[in-house]
Design a protein around this motif. Structure first.
Motif, PDB file in Angstrom:
ATOM      1  N   VAL A  54      24.090  33.126 -28.542  1.00 39.24           N
ATOM      2  CA  VAL A  54      24.056  34.110 -29.620  1.00 39.24           C
ATOM      3  C   VAL A  54      23.663  35.488 -29.073  1.00 39.24           C
ATOM      4  O   VAL A  54      24.167  36.515 -29.532  1.00 39.24           O
ATOM      5  N   LYS A  61      26.938  35.147 -34.718  1.00 45.53           N
ATOM      6  CA  LYS A  61      25.767  34.616 -35.424  1.00 45.53           C
ATOM      7  C   LYS A  61      26.105  33.977 -36.773  1.00 45.53           C
ATOM      8  O   LYS A  61      25.548  32.931 -37.115  1.00 45.53           O
ATOM      9  N   ALA A 108      26.875  30.475 -36.257  1.00 44.98           N
ATOM     10  CA  ALA A 108      25.953  29.779 -35.367  1.00 44.98           C
ATOM     11  C   ALA A 108      25.725  28.328 -35.772  1.00 44.98           C
ATOM     12  O   ALA A 108      25.448  27.474 -34.921  1.00 44.98           O
ATOM     13  N   PRO A 133      26.659  38.528 -30.048  1.00 42.16           N
ATOM     14  CA  PRO A 133      25.934  38.757 -31.310  1.00 42.16           C
ATOM     15  C   PRO A 133      26.773  38.541 -32.559  1.00 42.16           C
ATOM     16  O   PRO A 133      26.259  38.057 -33.579  1.00 42.16           O
ATOM     17  N   GLN A 172      20.105  30.358 -27.893  1.00 42.34           N
ATOM     18  CA  GLN A 172      19.693  31.758 -27.865  1.00 42.34           C
ATOM     19  C   GLN A 172      20.516  32.558 -26.868  1.00 42.34           C
ATOM     20  O   GLN A 172      20.864  33.715 -27.116  1.00 42.34           O
TER      21      GLN A 172
END
Length: 266
Positions: A81, A88, A91, A85, A78
């Motif tokens: 990411v 993602k 991910a 951003p 978390q």
């Protein structure tokens, strides 16, 4: 959950700490990983606070199912990411990302078990499930699962990190530890109620140590800034180039050289 509700958990916290002390007493003379045991303490108590008592790592003596490890992995994922951003879509390439599915299943099972078994205390899910019937009913199951994972990760991780740092710096500064032990023993002699908030409020050294640790070694005091897009595709923060679409985290209460000044500040 307000203060009056949290006061009702003092007995449960005392019981968990009793389990921790008992585990240490059984291992006198042996090497122990205090960070792992503090993580078990925080994890178990978070189970009490969120699900009315669901986890038993202290009793088992280890993270046999690997849930605490999954919790740490989830936090790291978390954080990554959240700071980047735009990554993602990739991910799933994050090391150990496939294990996150197992953590989600664990969070789902915790929610379903709590809904089925109920709780004798007003835990976090007492309010999320609207068991007091003061709202418009509980949120959807996906939302409850999300809240479950957040409760497990955020609640146990922050406490365990703060306590682990506390013991690290105390052991690293032997001039402080005896003074703190003397203060604790003078306020709480054998047989005294160790959960007396009034008595603890007057413990100057203990409060100073906890204050310093919570503000400078915990996850508190963080501010995340989103970098605005520039025509060149990057921006600058304190003369350091930062790609657009990334975030910068500033520790508001942080201070360089904290470890070397712990003794004088406490």
């Amino acid at each position: 959950m307000n203060t009056s509700v949290l006061v009702g958990y003092e007995d449960k916290l005392a019981a968990r700490i009793g389990q921790l002390v008992s585990a240490f007493e059984k291992r006198v003379g042996s090497e122990v990983d205090i960070s792992e045991w503090l993580s078990s303490l925080a994890f178990d108590f978070m189970g009490d606070l969120a699900f009315g008592g669901a986890f038993h790592h202290l009793e088992k003596g280890s993270d046999q199912e690997g849930y605490m490890g999954l919790s740490t992995l989830t936090m790291r994922f978390q954080d990554t990411v959240g700071m980047i951003p735009w990554i993602k879509p990739l991910a799933w390439l994050y090391p150990g990302a496939h294990k996150l599915v197992r953590f989600r299943r664990f969070a789902t099972a915790s929610v379903l078990a709590r809904k089925s078994n109920g709780s004798s205390t007003k835990d976090i899910f007492y309010y999320l499930l609207d068991e007091e019937v003061v709202g418009h009913g509980p949120p959807s199951l996906p939302t409850l699962i999300l809240e479950s994972g957040l409760s497990i990760v955020a609640g146990s991780d922050t406490t365990a990190v703060a306590l682990s740092n506390l013991f690290f710096y105390l052991l690293s500064h032997p001039e402080i530890l005896p003074r703190l032990r003397q203060e604790v023993d003078s306020v709480f002699p054998p047989g005294a109620d160790a959960f007396s908030p009034a008595a603890a409020a007057d413990m100057k050294l203990l409060n100073a140590v906890m204050y310093v640790m919570c503000f400078e070694c915990g996850r508190g005091g963080l501010r995340k800034l989103s970098i605005e897009t520039r025509p060149c595709g990057c921006s600058r923060l304190c003369q350091i180039p930062v790609m657009c679409g990334c975030c910068i985290t500033l520790r508001v209460w942080g201070r360089a050289g904290f470890g070397s000044s712990f003794g004088t500040r406490a």
